[in-house]
Motif scaffolding. Structure first.
Motif, PDB file in Angstrom:
ATOM      1  N   SER A 122      40.657  58.476 -27.416  1.00  0.00           N
ATOM      2  CA  SER A 122      41.533  58.393 -26.193  1.00  0.00           C
ATOM      3  C   SER A 122      41.071  59.088 -25.184  1.00  0.00           C
ATOM      4  O   SER A 122      40.999  58.638 -23.840  1.00  0.00           O
ATOM      5  CB  SER A 122      43.040  58.682 -26.551  1.00  0.00           C
ATOM      6  N   PRO A 123      40.651  60.527 -25.281  1.00  0.00           N
ATOM      7  CA  PRO A 123      40.456  61.222 -23.888  1.00  0.00           C
ATOM      8  C   PRO A 123      39.032  60.747 -23.187  1.00  0.00           C
ATOM      9  O   PRO A 123      38.734  60.726 -22.144  1.00  0.00           O
ATOM     10  CB  PRO A 123      40.254  62.743 -24.520  1.00  0.00           C
ATOM     11  N   LYS A 124      37.981  60.209 -24.203  1.00  0.00           N
ATOM     12  CA  LYS A 124      36.642  59.819 -23.647  1.00  0.00           C
ATOM     13  C   LYS A 124      37.087  58.357 -22.914  1.00  0.00           C
ATOM     14  O   LYS A 124      36.433  58.359 -22.041  1.00  0.00           O
ATOM     15  CB  LYS A 124      35.874  59.330 -24.887  1.00  0.00           C
ATOM     16  N   TYR A 125      38.094  57.680 -23.408  1.00  0.00           N
ATOM     17  CA  TYR A 125      38.136  56.310 -22.645  1.00  0.00           C
ATOM     18  C   TYR A 125      38.801  56.692 -21.198  1.00  0.00           C
ATOM     19  O   TYR A 125      38.538  55.991 -20.572  1.00  0.00           O
ATOM     20  CB  TYR A 125      39.099  55.418 -23.662  1.00  0.00           C
ATOM     21  N   LYS A 126      39.818  57.527 -21.450  1.00  0.00           N
ATOM     22  CA  LYS A 126      40.594  57.733 -20.108  1.00  0.00           C
ATOM     23  C   LYS A 126      39.481  58.261 -19.064  1.00  0.00           C
ATOM     24  O   LYS A 126      39.774  58.057 -17.976  1.00  0.00           O
ATOM     25  CB  LYS A 126      41.547  58.552 -20.312  1.00  0.00           C
ATOM     26  N   LYS A 127      38.589  59.001 -19.567  1.00  0.00           N
ATOM     27  CA  LYS A 127      37.512  59.751 -18.547  1.00  0.00           C
ATOM     28  C   LYS A 127      36.545  58.520 -17.820  1.00  0.00           C
ATOM     29  O   LYS A 127      36.379  58.932 -16.820  1.00  0.00           O
ATOM     30  CB  LYS A 127      36.870  60.587 -19.362  1.00  0.00           C
ATOM     31  N   LEU A 128      36.488  57.585 -18.667  1.00  0.00           N
ATOM     32  CA  LEU A 128      35.751  56.483 -17.880  1.00  0.00           C
ATOM     33  C   LEU A 128      36.257  56.158 -16.730  1.00  0.00           C
ATOM     34  O   LEU A 128      35.555  55.750 -15.663  1.00  0.00           O
ATOM     35  CB  LEU A 128      35.416  55.174 -18.913  1.00  0.00           C
ATOM     36  N   PHE A 129      37.649  56.028 -16.554  1.00  0.00           N
ATOM     37  CA  PHE A 129      38.343  55.429 -15.466  1.00  0.00           C
ATOM     38  C   PHE A 129      38.286  56.670 -14.444  1.00  0.00           C
ATOM     39  O   PHE A 129      38.288  56.366 -13.298  1.00  0.00           O
ATOM     40  CB  PHE A 129      39.638  54.942 -15.840  1.00  0.00           C
ATOM     41  N   ASP A 130      38.754  57.969 -15.020  1.00  0.00           N
ATOM     42  CA  ASP A 130      38.717  58.955 -13.835  1.00  0.00           C
ATOM     43  C   ASP A 130      37.383  59.198 -13.390  1.00  0.00           C
ATOM     44  O   ASP A 130      37.489  59.416 -12.184  1.00  0.00           O
ATOM     45  CB  ASP A 130      39.087  60.235 -14.749  1.00  0.00           C
ATOM     46  N   ASP A 131      36.389  58.780 -13.880  1.00  0.00           N
ATOM     47  CA  ASP A 131      35.022  59.161 -13.604  1.00  0.00           C
ATOM     48  C   ASP A 131      34.609  58.116 -12.477  1.00  0.00           C
ATOM     49  O   ASP A 131      33.609  58.270 -11.814  1.00  0.00           O
ATOM     50  CB  ASP A 131      34.050  59.411 -14.332  1.00  0.00           C
ATOM     51  N   MET A 132      35.188  56.818 -12.267  1.00  0.00           N
ATOM     52  CA  MET A 132      34.730  55.734 -11.356  1.00  0.00           C
ATOM     53  C   MET A 132      35.676  55.595 -10.063  1.00  0.00           C
ATOM     54  O   MET A 132      36.815  55.332 -10.434  1.00  0.00           O
ATOM     55  CB  MET A 132      34.674  54.422 -12.362  1.00  0.00           C
ATOM     56  N   ALA A 133      35.133  55.908  -9.190  1.00  0.00           N
ATOM     57  CA  ALA A 133      35.988  55.650  -7.840  1.00  0.00           C
ATOM     58  C   ALA A 133      36.145  54.216  -7.818  1.00  0.00           C
ATOM     59  O   ALA A 133      35.333  53.406  -8.116  1.00  0.00           O
ATOM     60  CB  ALA A 133      35.299  56.178  -6.747  1.00  0.00           C
ATOM     61  N   PRO A 134      37.320  53.679  -7.112  1.00  0.00           N
ATOM     62  CA  PRO A 134      37.554  52.296  -6.799  1.00  0.00           C
ATOM     63  C   PRO A 134      36.275  51.757  -6.105  1.00  0.00           C
ATOM     64  O   PRO A 134      35.873  50.519  -6.523  1.00  0.00           O
ATOM     65  CB  PRO A 134      38.744  52.320  -6.058  1.00  0.00           C
ATOM     66  N   GLU A 135      35.769  52.534  -5.010  1.00  0.00           N
ATOM     67  CA  GLU A 135      34.497  51.869  -4.389  1.00  0.00           C
ATOM     68  C   GLU A 135      33.450  51.756  -5.270  1.00  0.00           C
ATOM     69  O   GLU A 135      32.724  50.788  -4.986  1.00  0.00           O
ATOM     70  CB  GLU A 135      34.199  52.920  -3.232  1.00  0.00           C
ATOM     71  N   ASP A 136      33.124  52.535  -6.332  1.00  0.00           N
ATOM     72  CA  ASP A 136      32.015  52.318  -7.247  1.00  0.00           C
ATOM     73  C   ASP A 136      32.332  50.978  -8.179  1.00  0.00           C
ATOM     74  O   ASP A 136      31.395  50.357  -8.401  1.00  0.00           O
ATOM     75  CB  ASP A 136      32.012  53.698  -8.124  1.00  0.00           C
ATOM     76  N   PHE A 137      33.603  50.951  -8.280  1.00  0.00           N
ATOM     77  CA  PHE A 137      34.146  49.863  -9.273  1.00  0.00           C
ATOM     78  C   PHE A 137      33.782  48.587  -8.521  1.00  0.00           C
ATOM     79  O   PHE A 137      33.249  47.375  -8.854  1.00  0.00           O
ATOM     80  CB  PHE A 137      35.519  49.699  -9.792  1.00  0.00           C
ATOM     81  N   SER A 138      34.001  48.483  -7.223  1.00  0.00           N
ATOM     82  CA  SER A 138      33.861  47.266  -6.279  1.00  0.00           C
ATOM     83  C   SER A 138      32.539  47.071  -6.446  1.00  0.00           C
ATOM     84  O   SER A 138      32.192  45.711  -6.309  1.00  0.00           O
ATOM     85  CB  SER A 138      34.580  47.828  -4.742  1.00  0.00           C
ATOM     86  N   SER A 139      31.686  48.105  -5.996  1.00  0.00           N
ATOM     87  CA  SER A 139      30.226  47.763  -5.942  1.00  0.00           C
ATOM     88  C   SER A 139      29.654  47.395  -7.340  1.00  0.00           C
ATOM     89  O   SER A 139      28.835  46.209  -7.117  1.00  0.00           O
ATOM     90  CB  SER A 139      29.413  48.972  -5.675  1.00  0.00           C
TER      91      SER A 139
END
Length: 153
Positions: A122-139
């Motif tokens: 659980s903590p590793k999975y949540k970190k995936l999202f915490d580490d990616m900014a919305p702009e990075d996901f958009s790119s």
């Protein structure tokens, strides 16, 4: 092949078992309770219903065994792959070596990945999202989906 949707939290008991969430059970073919559990590409586990696993095995079997990259891929991908079944209570037992590989502790998250389910700590999975900014996901989305048509309503 099934197409899974959703993500669900679960808890490992002291024996390394978890209850397959009802949301995923509903998405399985009736009577499908045998799976292949393997190491994921990232530090997670991947749970394949047999209907999803067999086409992958067929494709791997067709690869050139004389190619060292094929042998290396096969070892990494198939190493640790284990057939698992749901017990009468709907629980699944994680083999200790796979549990250790993914660093799974008590709290896990099961995540739909189209024809398979990923099992994350659980903590590793949540970190995936915490580490990616919305702009990075958009790119990332623009790059990955660039040559794919998208239906916009």
């Amino acid at each position: 092949m099934p197409t899974f949707l959703g993500e669900y939290e679960a808890t490992l008991d002291t024996k390394g078992r978890f209850l397959l969430p009802a949301g995923f059970k509903k998405q399985l073919k009736e009577g499908e309770n045998t799976f292949v559990l393997s190491r994921g590409i990232e530090k997670c586990l991947t749970l394949y219903p047999m209907s999803s696993w067999q086409p992958i095995v067929d494709r791997i079997n067709a690869l050139n065994d004389f190619d060292p990259k094929v042998r290396a891929f096969r070892r990494q991908f198939l190493g640790g792959a284990t057939e698992v079944e749901l017990d009468s209570a709907g629980r699944m037992l994680l083999p200790p070596t796979l549990k250790e590989y993914a660093g799974l502790s008590k709290d896990i998250i099961l995540v739909a990945a189209l024809d398979k389910i990923e099992i994350w700590d659980s903590p590793k999975y949540k970190k995936l999202f915490d580490d990616m900014a919305p702009e990075d996901f958009s790119s990332l989305a623009a790059e990955v989906m660039a040559d794919k048509p998208v239906n916009n309503p």
